[in-house]
Design a protein around this motif. Structure first.
Motif, PDB file in Angstrom:
ATOM      1  N   TRP A  73      -2.482  13.137  -4.077  1.00 32.97           N
ATOM      2  CA  TRP A  73      -3.119  12.672  -2.835  1.00 32.97           C
ATOM      3  C   TRP A  73      -2.916  11.182  -2.627  1.00 32.97           C
ATOM      4  O   TRP A  73      -2.996  10.676  -1.525  1.00 32.97           O
ATOM      5  CB  TRP A  73      -4.604  13.019  -2.859  1.00 32.97           C
ATOM      6  CG  TRP A  73      -4.845  14.495  -2.967  1.00 32.97           C
ATOM      7  CD1 TRP A  73      -5.309  15.183  -4.056  1.00 32.97           C
ATOM      8  CD2 TRP A  73      -4.587  15.481  -1.960  1.00 32.97           C
ATOM      9  NE1 TRP A  73      -5.369  16.529  -3.776  1.00 32.97           N
ATOM     10  CE2 TRP A  73      -4.936  16.744  -2.500  1.00 32.97           C
ATOM     11  CE3 TRP A  73      -4.109  15.421  -0.643  1.00 32.97           C
ATOM     12  CZ2 TRP A  73      -4.813  17.931  -1.779  1.00 32.97           C
ATOM     13  CZ3 TRP A  73      -3.983  16.599   0.085  1.00 32.97           C
ATOM     14  CH2 TRP A  73      -4.337  17.832  -0.490  1.00 32.97           C
ATOM     15  N   TRP A  74      -2.683  10.472  -3.717  1.00 35.48           N
ATOM     16  CA  TRP A  74      -2.308   9.065  -3.673  1.00 35.48           C
ATOM     17  C   TRP A  74      -1.622   8.745  -4.992  1.00 35.48           C
ATOM     18  O   TRP A  74      -1.690   9.508  -5.949  1.00 35.48           O
ATOM     19  CB  TRP A  74      -3.525   8.149  -3.461  1.00 35.48           C
ATOM     20  CG  TRP A  74      -4.572   8.222  -4.523  1.00 35.48           C
ATOM     21  CD1 TRP A  74      -4.528   7.706  -5.796  1.00 35.48           C
ATOM     22  CD2 TRP A  74      -5.847   8.871  -4.430  1.00 35.48           C
ATOM     23  NE1 TRP A  74      -5.674   7.982  -6.485  1.00 35.48           N
ATOM     24  CE2 TRP A  74      -6.513   8.693  -5.669  1.00 35.48           C
ATOM     25  CE3 TRP A  74      -6.501   9.576  -3.412  1.00 35.48           C
ATOM     26  CZ2 TRP A  74      -7.780   9.209  -5.920  1.00 35.48           C
ATOM     27  CZ3 TRP A  74      -7.766  10.084  -3.669  1.00 35.48           C
ATOM     28  CH2 TRP A  74      -8.391   9.903  -4.904  1.00 35.48           C
ATOM     29  N   VAL A  75      -0.945   7.609  -5.027  1.00 39.31           N
ATOM     30  CA  VAL A  75      -0.290   7.143  -6.258  1.00 39.31           C
ATOM     31  C   VAL A  75      -0.842   5.758  -6.556  1.00 39.31           C
ATOM     32  O   VAL A  75      -0.724   4.846  -5.732  1.00 39.31           O
ATOM     33  CB  VAL A  75       1.240   7.090  -6.108  1.00 39.31           C
ATOM     34  CG1 VAL A  75       1.877   6.546  -7.381  1.00 39.31           C
ATOM     35  CG2 VAL A  75       1.792   8.480  -5.786  1.00 39.31           C
ATOM     36  N   LYS A  80      -4.144   0.073 -11.217  1.00 39.43           N
ATOM     37  CA  LYS A  80      -5.102   0.931 -10.511  1.00 39.43           C
ATOM     38  C   LYS A  80      -6.065   0.145  -9.627  1.00 39.43           C
ATOM     39  O   LYS A  80      -7.241   0.483  -9.485  1.00 39.43           O
ATOM     40  CB  LYS A  80      -5.877   1.805 -11.502  1.00 39.43           C
ATOM     41  CG  LYS A  80      -4.991   2.823 -12.219  1.00 39.43           C
ATOM     42  CD  LYS A  80      -5.801   3.708 -13.158  1.00 39.43           C
ATOM     43  CE  LYS A  80      -4.954   4.858 -13.694  1.00 39.43           C
ATOM     44  NZ  LYS A  80      -3.762   4.427 -14.394  1.00 39.43           N
ATOM     45  N   THR A  81      -5.535  -0.904  -8.986  1.00 41.88           N
ATOM     46  CA  THR A  81      -6.350  -1.666  -8.044  1.00 41.88           C
ATOM     47  C   THR A  81      -6.083  -1.248  -6.605  1.00 41.88           C
ATOM     48  O   THR A  81      -6.757  -1.722  -5.683  1.00 41.88           O
ATOM     49  CB  THR A  81      -6.088  -3.167  -8.193  1.00 41.88           C
ATOM     50  OG1 THR A  81      -4.681  -3.417  -8.001  1.00 41.88           O
ATOM     51  CG2 THR A  81      -6.503  -3.661  -9.567  1.00 41.88           C
ATOM     52  N   ALA A  82      -5.098  -0.397  -6.397  1.00 41.40           N
ATOM     53  CA  ALA A  82      -4.798   0.092  -5.049  1.00 41.40           C
ATOM     54  C   ALA A  82      -4.217   1.491  -5.151  1.00 41.40           C
ATOM     55  O   ALA A  82      -3.525   1.819  -6.121  1.00 41.40           O
ATOM     56  CB  ALA A  82      -3.811  -0.835  -4.345  1.00 41.40           C
ATOM     57  N   TYR A  83      -4.526   2.311  -4.153  1.00 39.63           N
ATOM     58  CA  TYR A  83      -4.037   3.685  -4.115  1.00 39.63           C
ATOM     59  C   TYR A  83      -3.085   3.828  -2.941  1.00 39.63           C
ATOM     60  O   TYR A  83      -3.516   3.890  -1.781  1.00 39.63           O
ATOM     61  CB  TYR A  83      -5.199   4.669  -3.989  1.00 39.63           C
ATOM     62  CG  TYR A  83      -6.075   4.718  -5.217  1.00 39.63           C
ATOM     63  CD1 TYR A  83      -5.504   4.762  -6.492  1.00 39.63           C
ATOM     64  CD2 TYR A  83      -7.451   4.724  -5.111  1.00 39.63           C
ATOM     65  CE1 TYR A  83      -6.301   4.797  -7.621  1.00 39.63           C
ATOM     66  CE2 TYR A  83      -8.250   4.772  -6.242  1.00 39.63           C
ATOM     67  CZ  TYR A  83      -7.673   4.807  -7.499  1.00 39.63           C
ATOM     68  OH  TYR A  83      -8.448   4.848  -8.612  1.00 39.63           O
ATOM     69  N   SER A 110      -9.987  17.452 -10.390  1.00 40.07           N
ATOM     70  CA  SER A 110      -9.470  16.174 -10.858  1.00 40.07           C
ATOM     71  C   SER A 110      -9.280  15.200  -9.685  1.00 40.07           C
ATOM     72  O   SER A 110     -10.261  14.828  -9.044  1.00 40.07           O
ATOM     73  CB  SER A 110      -8.176  16.389 -11.645  1.00 40.07           C
ATOM     74  OG  SER A 110      -7.835  15.248 -12.399  1.00 40.07           O
ATOM     75  N   GLN A 111      -8.061  14.791  -9.369  1.00 40.74           N
ATOM     76  CA  GLN A 111      -7.871  13.885  -8.241  1.00 40.74           C
ATOM     77  C   GLN A 111      -8.379  14.514  -6.943  1.00 40.74           C
ATOM     78  O   GLN A 111      -8.915  13.816  -6.079  1.00 40.74           O
ATOM     79  CB  GLN A 111      -6.393  13.502  -8.091  1.00 40.74           C
ATOM     80  CG  GLN A 111      -6.173  12.351  -7.106  1.00 40.74           C
ATOM     81  CD  GLN A 111      -4.705  12.078  -6.829  1.00 40.74           C
ATOM     82  OE1 GLN A 111      -3.987  12.917  -6.305  1.00 40.74           O
ATOM     83  NE2 GLN A 111      -4.255  10.879  -7.206  1.00 40.74           N
ATOM     84  N   GLY A 112      -8.231  15.831  -6.819  1.00 38.95           N
ATOM     85  CA  GLY A 112      -8.753  16.520  -5.640  1.00 38.95           C
ATOM     86  C   GLY A 112     -10.272  16.476  -5.588  1.00 38.95           C
ATOM     87  O   GLY A 112     -10.860  16.420  -4.501  1.00 38.95           O
ATOM     88  N   ALA A 151     -10.507   2.149  -6.872  1.00 41.04           N
ATOM     89  CA  ALA A 151      -9.895   1.294  -5.853  1.00 41.04           C
ATOM     90  C   ALA A 151     -10.306   1.683  -4.437  1.00 41.04           C
ATOM     91  O   ALA A 151      -9.604   1.401  -3.493  1.00 41.04           O
ATOM     92  CB  ALA A 151      -8.373   1.337  -5.975  1.00 41.04           C
ATOM     93  N   VAL A 152     -11.464   2.305  -4.288  1.00 43.62           N
ATOM     94  CA  VAL A 152     -11.841   2.767  -2.948  1.00 43.62           C
ATOM     95  C   VAL A 152     -12.092   1.636  -1.973  1.00 43.62           C
ATOM     96  O   VAL A 152     -12.086   1.847  -0.766  1.00 43.62           O
ATOM     97  CB  VAL A 152     -13.090   3.678  -2.994  1.00 43.62           C
ATOM     98  CG1 VAL A 152     -12.776   4.984  -3.675  1.00 43.62           C
ATOM     99  CG2 VAL A 152     -14.250   2.971  -3.674  1.00 43.62           C
ATOM    100  N   THR A 153     -12.299   0.423  -2.459  1.00 46.61           N
ATOM    101  CA  THR A 153     -12.454  -0.704  -1.549  1.00 46.61           C
ATOM    102  C   THR A 153     -11.189  -1.554  -1.500  1.00 46.61           C
ATOM    103  O   THR A 153     -11.192  -2.640  -0.960  1.00 46.61           O
ATOM    104  CB  THR A 153     -13.639  -1.587  -1.979  1.00 46.61           C
ATOM    105  OG1 THR A 153     -13.440  -2.030  -3.317  1.00 46.61           O
ATOM    106  CG2 THR A 153     -14.947  -0.812  -1.901  1.00 46.61           C
ATOM    107  N   SER A 154     -10.106  -1.038  -2.074  1.00 45.46           N
ATOM    108  CA  SER A 154      -8.841  -1.754  -2.065  1.00 45.46           C
ATOM    109  C   SER A 154      -7.715  -0.792  -1.713  1.00 45.46           C
ATOM    110  O   SER A 154      -6.736  -0.640  -2.422  1.00 45.46           O
ATOM    111  CB  SER A 154      -8.571  -2.389  -3.437  1.00 45.46           C
ATOM    112  OG  SER A 154      -7.377  -3.143  -3.408  1.00 45.46           O
TER     113      SER A 154
END
Length: 244
Positions: A73-75, A80-83, A110-112, A151-154
């Motif tokens: 869904w993202w990389v 791990k400061t940005a997705y 997991s990521q999902g 990283a939800v705020t980045s």
């Protein structure tokens, strides 16, 4: 028939996730539930591909069979400061929600499982800027080996398509007191070495305590299939499908 959106883990694909949830799918079919699998849009770099260019990576993936192509869904970047790809994923899923929905619930692994509350928050945010009938929220979330993305705020990249509402980078802070009011079950493996139990617990506490259930099993990073676990999942879904 009730319908549930299925969100795969990282380095899987919809076909792989379908196979790995075969027992769960058959159990839920007995209560009139259809599981709808959505493929993650971004190529998941294989470990040996970390240092190669994007063009070389694409070439390697083109040699794979469709069912061998693994996605996410993202990389995440190295620290791990940005997705990368998160916003693109949200826009794709918002379209999927409208075109293939409505969905009564979400099941994520997991990521999902990390994505599910972010998606619901983005849908709730969209309700404030769009017709609220377009983005109907799910009745529940069943999350396996979830975690709070750091990283939800980045959030990074993926320009906003013209005419669409920009993704809300505030994400989980959208909710009052940071607590998501949608009923949830969090399934945690005591022996999970990929997503540590404490990380899954950290996600669970972001949900309203009154409607959040934590279930632990002795296994690792997978969806448990013991008779006890299967019954608990089925009962949770049945209960929440009956909520108005």
């Amino acid at each position: 028939m009730a319908r549930i959106l299925m969100l795969q883990g990282y380095a899987q694909n919809a076909a792989v996730f379908r196979k790995r949830t075969a027992v769960l799918r058959k159990d839920l079919e007995t209560i009139g539930v259809e599981l709808v699998y959505c493929a993650a849009p971004h190529l998941a770099p294989l470990p040996e591909q970390d240092q190669i260019s994007e063009a070389e990576r694409l070439k390697k993936h083109q040699l794979l069979k469709q069912e061998e192509i693994l996605t996410g869904w993202w990389v995440a970047n190295a620290d791990k400061t940005a997705y990368h790809g998160y916003k693109e994923t949200i826009h794709m899923l918002k379209r999927f929600w409208i075109e293939k929905g409505p969905f009564d619930g979400i099941i994520g692994f997991s990521q999902g499982a990390a994505l599910a509350p972010l998606l619901v928050t983005e849908l709730a945010f969209a309700q404030t800027t769009n017709d609220s009938n377009v983005y109907t929220l799910p009745k529940f979330m069943l999350l396996f080996s979830g975690f709070v993305p750091i990283a939800v705020t980045s959030l990074a990249d993926a320009p906003v398509p013209e005419g669409e509402v920009a993704a809300n980078s505030g994400v989980l802070d959208h909710w009052a007191e940071g607590r998501i009011p949608i009923p949830s079950m969090h399934v945690i493996g005591a022996g999970d070495a990929w997503v540590l139990p404490r990380d899954s617990q950290a996600l669970a506490v972001r949900f309203a305590e009154s409607s959040s259930v934590v279930v632990e099993h002795d296994g690792g990073h997978y969806i448990p299939t013991s008779s006890e676990m299967r019954l608990r999942f089925k009962e949770f879904v049945t209960l929440n499908l009956g909520r108005q």
